[in-house]
Scaffold this motif. Structure first.
Motif, mmCIF file in Angstrom:
data_model
loop_
_atom_site.group_PDB
_atom_site.id
_atom_site.type_symbol
_atom_site.label_atom_id
_atom_site.label_comp_id
_atom_site.label_asym_id
_atom_site.label_seq_id
_atom_site.Cartn_x
_atom_site.Cartn_y
_atom_site.Cartn_z
ATOM 1 N N ALA A 45 0.828 -1.212 0.000
ATOM 2 C CA ALA A 45 0.000 0.000 0.000
ATOM 3 C C ALA A 45 0.858 1.256 0.000
ATOM 4 O O ALA A 45 0.566 2.222 -0.710
ATOM 5 C CB ALA A 45 -0.937 -0.010 1.199
ATOM 6 N N VAL A 46 1.920 1.255 0.780
ATOM 7 C CA VAL A 46 2.807 2.423 0.839
ATOM 8 C C VAL A 46 3.511 2.617 -0.502
ATOM 9 O O VAL A 46 3.612 3.741 -1.008
ATOM 10 C CB VAL A 46 3.827 2.270 1.991
ATOM 11 N N ASP A 47 3.989 1.526 -1.100
ATOM 12 C CA ASP A 47 4.622 1.626 -2.420
ATOM 13 C C ASP A 47 3.639 2.172 -3.453
ATOM 14 O O ASP A 47 3.980 3.036 -4.259
ATOM 15 C CB ASP A 47 5.144 0.266 -2.879
ATOM 16 N N LEU A 48 2.415 1.665 -3.430
ATOM 17 C CA LEU A 48 1.388 2.130 -4.356
ATOM 18 C C LEU A 48 1.118 3.616 -4.169
ATOM 19 O O LEU A 48 1.028 4.374 -5.137
ATOM 20 C CB LEU A 48 0.100 1.327 -4.148
ATOM 21 N N ALA A 49 0.999 4.049 -2.924
ATOM 22 C CA ALA A 49 0.696 5.453 -2.633
ATOM 23 C C ALA A 49 1.770 6.395 -3.164
ATOM 24 O O ALA A 49 1.466 7.541 -3.504
ATOM 25 C CB ALA A 49 0.516 5.652 -1.135
ATOM 26 N N GLU A 50 2.983 5.924 -3.235
ATOM 27 C CA GLU A 50 4.065 6.775 -3.725
ATOM 28 C C GLU A 50 4.050 6.931 -5.243
ATOM 29 O O GLU A 50 4.798 7.734 -5.786
ATOM 30 C CB GLU A 50 5.411 6.217 -3.266
ATOM 31 N N ARG A 69 10.380 2.282 9.061
ATOM 32 C CA ARG A 69 10.341 3.209 7.923
ATOM 33 C C ARG A 69 8.981 3.227 7.238
ATOM 34 O O ARG A 69 8.597 4.226 6.639
ATOM 35 C CB ARG A 69 11.412 2.828 6.905
ATOM 36 N N LEU A 70 8.257 2.116 7.287
ATOM 37 C CA LEU A 70 6.972 2.051 6.588
ATOM 38 C C LEU A 70 5.971 3.094 7.076
ATOM 39 O O LEU A 70 5.382 3.804 6.254
ATOM 40 C CB LEU A 70 6.379 0.648 6.682
ATOM 41 N N PRO A 71 5.725 3.214 8.372
ATOM 42 C CA PRO A 71 4.759 4.234 8.806
ATOM 43 C C PRO A 71 5.185 5.646 8.419
ATOM 44 O O PRO A 71 4.343 6.489 8.138
ATOM 45 C CB PRO A 71 4.714 4.082 10.327
ATOM 46 N N ALA A 72 6.472 5.891 8.370
ATOM 47 C CA ALA A 72 6.960 7.214 7.989
ATOM 48 C C ALA A 72 6.623 7.525 6.536
ATOM 49 O O ALA A 72 6.440 8.688 6.168
ATOM 50 C CB ALA A 72 8.470 7.305 8.224
ATOM 51 N N ARG A 73 6.519 6.486 5.706
ATOM 52 C CA ARG A 73 6.194 6.662 4.297
ATOM 53 C C ARG A 73 4.687 6.674 4.054
ATOM 54 O O ARG A 73 4.246 7.093 2.980
ATOM 55 C CB ARG A 73 6.811 5.533 3.476
ATOM 56 N N GLY A 74 3.917 6.228 5.020
ATOM 57 C CA GLY A 74 2.460 6.140 4.848
ATOM 58 C C GLY A 74 1.752 7.378 5.314
ATOM 59 O O GLY A 74 2.373 8.399 5.610
ATOM 60 N N PRO A 75 0.426 7.281 5.425
ATOM 61 C CA PRO A 75 -0.334 8.434 5.914
ATOM 62 C C PRO A 75 -0.024 8.678 7.378
ATOM 63 O O PRO A 75 0.423 7.778 8.082
ATOM 64 C CB PRO A 75 -1.791 8.005 5.726
ATOM 65 N N LYS A 76 -0.258 9.866 7.825
ATOM 66 C CA LYS A 76 0.000 10.194 9.226
ATOM 67 C C LYS A 76 -1.058 9.531 10.104
ATOM 68 O O LYS A 76 -2.256 9.625 9.831
ATOM 69 C CB LYS A 76 -0.013 11.709 9.461
ATOM 70 N N ALA A 77 -0.612 8.831 11.121
ATOM 71 C CA ALA A 77 -1.526 8.157 12.043
ATOM 72 C C ALA A 77 -2.031 9.156 13.061
ATOM 73 O O ALA A 77 -1.256 9.865 13.683
ATOM 74 C CB ALA A 77 -0.800 7.022 12.768
ATOM 75 N N THR A 78 -3.340 9.231 13.189
ATOM 76 C CA THR A 78 -3.961 10.095 14.194
ATOM 77 C C THR A 78 -5.079 9.328 14.858
ATOM 78 O O THR A 78 -5.564 8.323 14.340
ATOM 79 C CB THR A 78 -4.539 11.382 13.560
ATOM 80 N N ALA A 79 -5.498 9.807 15.981
ATOM 81 C CA ALA A 79 -6.608 9.158 16.688
ATOM 82 C C ALA A 79 -7.898 9.255 15.870
ATOM 83 O O ALA A 79 -8.790 8.430 16.024
ATOM 84 C CB ALA A 79 -6.802 9.807 18.054
ATOM 85 N N ALA A 80 -7.975 10.212 14.976
ATOM 86 C CA ALA A 80 -9.187 10.393 14.176
ATOM 87 C C ALA A 80 -9.248 9.443 12.997
ATOM 88 O O ALA A 80 -10.298 9.268 12.401
ATOM 89 C CB ALA A 80 -9.262 11.830 13.692
ATOM 90 N N THR A 81 -8.131 8.828 12.594
ATOM 91 C CA THR A 81 -8.159 7.955 11.424
ATOM 92 C C THR A 81 -8.637 6.583 11.750
ATOM 93 O O THR A 81 -8.649 6.105 12.811
ATOM 94 C CB THR A 81 -6.767 7.835 10.762
#
Length: 66
Positions: free
Chosen positions: A6-11, A54-66
């Motif tokens: 998913a992260v690779d695709l998003a990039e 490294r994966l979370p750093a490349r993905g969307p930002k994690a928030t309590a709202a997501t």
């Protein structure tokens, strides 16, 4: 690994925000993924921990709202 795919695709898509918005079940798990990665940090080989960290750093930002 699905997260890495998913992260690779998003990039490589023109609208990254739309891609993540279309995957709410996935983005809701990001905080959990961060917690698991941090908890396992001292238990797995350092190279594995760095790769997963490294994966979370490349993905969307994690928030309590997501």
């Amino acid at each position: 690994m699905a997260f890495e795919h998913a992260v690779d695709l998003a990039e490589h898509v023109p609208d990254t925000a739309a891609l993540w918005a279309g995957r709410p079940a996935f983005t809701r798990l990001l905080l959990y993924f961060h917690r698991v990665q941090r908890a396992a940090d001292r238990l797995v080989p350092q190279s594995m921990s760095l790769a997963y960290g490294r994966l979370p750093a490349r993905g969307p930002k994690a928030t309590a709202a997501t």
